[in-house]
Design a protein around this motif. Structure first.
Motif: not given
Length: 54
Positions: A29-34
């Motif tokens: 999942v690109k753009g998910y910071d976690g």
């Protein structure tokens, strides 16, 4: 449907959960910071198909 895994059988859902937990089959999942979310534990009873009501 169980936790966004669309499948026809209990075994397909179990396999999807296992694949998700291992980080296989489903893309990043690109753009998910976690960290990746953990799939919840499967119920201890068999999942029951809903079927179509007409």
């Amino acid at each position: 449907m169980w936790w966004n895994f669309a499948a026809r059988t209990q075994s397909e859902i179990e396999q999807a959960r296992e694949d998700w937990s291992r980080g296989t089959r489903f893309g990043e999942v690109k753009g998910y910071d976690g960290a990746p979310l953990h799939a919840p534990k499967l119920p201890e009873v068999p999942l029951k198909p809903r079927g179509t009501v007409r």
